[in-house]
Scaffold this active site. Structure first.
Site, mmCIF file in Angstrom:
data_model
loop_
_atom_site.group_PDB
_atom_site.id
_atom_site.type_symbol
_atom_site.label_atom_id
_atom_site.label_comp_id
_atom_site.label_asym_id
_atom_site.label_seq_id
_atom_site.Cartn_x
_atom_site.Cartn_y
_atom_site.Cartn_z
ATOM 1 N N TYR A 122 10.199 -38.250 61.666
ATOM 2 C CA TYR A 122 9.341 -39.420 61.869
ATOM 3 C C TYR A 122 10.016 -40.487 62.712
ATOM 4 C CZ TYR A 122 5.953 -37.902 58.322
ATOM 5 O OH TYR A 122 5.003 -37.233 57.618
ATOM 6 N N LYS A 126 19.534 -43.245 28.065
ATOM 7 C CA LYS A 126 18.456 -43.970 28.755
ATOM 8 C C LYS A 126 18.174 -43.345 30.125
ATOM 9 C CE LYS A 126 21.824 -47.361 30.477
ATOM 10 N NZ LYS A 126 22.505 -48.628 30.128
#
Ligand SMILES: *Cc1c(COP(=O)(O)O)cnc(C)c1O
Length: 367
Positions: A262, A38
């Site tokens: 940032y 998965k």
């Protein structure tokens, strides 16, 4: 010093084979092996991993959602595939693509019987999940009679299964043993009324390692195949199959008092050098790793991530590392293990490895 090229996730198929054989060595010869692929094979590549595991001898594959099973069928994979958490809206396509559903509640069970009957199915393989304490998905013990009385010829119960809540945690051994006992008793009761004998399974990777008495007819392994054993002791027996690599794009000299990134989240209190790496939170390196909580490996040395992780890049402190633009950077792999790095943000190997986004190129090797 190895040179880098771009960000790649290198997947070592030889290591996958070694992990598979180690897990197999823990089982009786007649215990079947369901390989869990998965979430893109735990973030690696579902198709390549599934094909390799079938070649290695896995008996079954499993995915979480129908879409994942369809992708494996589209790639030509013919092995039986269980869908662990299907939704009724996809039952039609599930049957069209020969995927085998886990049925976990009266509602889902009835809807599946209805679709299978309408599509004239006879003995379509299904898997019945019982809840024994995880309290996530599954029928309760007192649903047994309900299931029996609502069954019809459209389906055949191929297996009965449950899932352990804390198989890796030996301080919860009593709880796991209670789950195992409860599962054995529910399945006994169920099989008596069913009058045929489906396979039984309840072990994930840590269940395989810690609860041999619960291997039953089949085991379901994910994380171990990808190289993580959920404990320091077991980790020695596994090899991480995925190495996330990148490259130094640029090196900056930062004066004392300057900031990096940032929001000016990193303020330098010294003259340092920083390296900018072309991988960011859009690639799966969470912002949580910023501000020194995560690190990368350059030239065998740890370089802490500084400031905020950007969408497409991150910056690291290379103050004491002899390195150049174009040098290779390791985010995680065999040495800098994903479980150790994930620990820095109170996370686990599963979360870090499955987060690597589809933007990152996958390359395969055998070594
Ligand atoms: C994901 C999953 C597994 C695999 O667990 P690992 O700890 O990765 O081995 C097994 N069973 C179920 C039901 C799962 O959802």
């Amino acid at each position: 010093m190895p040179k880098g090229t771009e960000t790649v996730l290198e997947i070592n198929l030889t290591a996958l084979g070694s992990n598979y054989r180690f897990l197999r060595s823990k089982l009786n010869n007649n215990t079947k092996f369901m390989a869990i692929v998965k979430a893109f094979g735990y973030g690696s590549d579902a198709v390549m991993i599934a094909k390799e595991l079938i070649d290695l001898g896995a008996d079954y594959l499993a995915v979480a959602y129908v879409k994942e099973g369809v992708a494996l069928r589209d790639a030509g994979i013919k092995a039986p595939i269980v869908v662990l958490h299907p939704q009724p809206i996809n039952f039609d396509i599930l049957i069209d693509r020969c995927l085998e559903p886990s049925l976990y509640s009266p509602k889902v069970f009835n809807q599946f019987i209805e679709v299978a009957t309408n599509k004239n199915q006879i003995h379509y393989p299904v898997h019945i999940k019982f809840n024994t304490g995880l309290n996530r998905l599954g029928f309760w013990e007192n649903d047994v009679n309900y299931i029996i009385s609502n069954l019809n010829e459209s389906v055949k119960i191929k297996s009965i299964f449950s899932h352990l809540a804390a198989s890796e945690d030996l301080t919860e051994k009593d709880f796991s043993q209670t789950q195992i006992k409860m599962f054995k008793s529910i399945s006994e009761k169920f099989i008596k009324k069913l009058k045929y004998t489906p396979m039984l399974h309840m072990c994930n990777t840590s269940g395989i390692l810690n609860f041999p008495e619960a291997h039953l007819d089949m085991v379901r392994s994910g994380i171990g195949l990808y190289g993580y054993g959920n404990s320091e002791k077991e980790n020695h027996n596994f090899i991480p199959i995925a190495t996330l690599k990148s490259v130094i794009s640029q090196i900056h000299q930062i004066e004392k008092g300057e900031t990096v990134g940032y929001n000016r989240a990193f303020k330098s209190d010294d003259f340092i050098k920083t390296a900018t790496i072309p991988i960011g939170h859009a690639d799966g390196i969470s912002r949580a790793y910023g501000d020194g909580k995560g690190w990368v490996t350059i030239n065998g040395k740890k370089a802490p991530i500084i400031g905020n992780v950007c969408m497409d890049m991150l910056m690291v402190n290379i103050k004491d590392i002899d390195c150049y633009e174009g040098d290779e950077v390791i985010l995680f792999g065999e040495e800098a293990r994903a479980d150790d790095i994930a620990e820095g943000i109170d996370s686990i190997s599963y979360e870090l490895i499955t987060a690597i986004s589809q933007r990152v190129k996958r390359v395969f090797c055998r070594k």
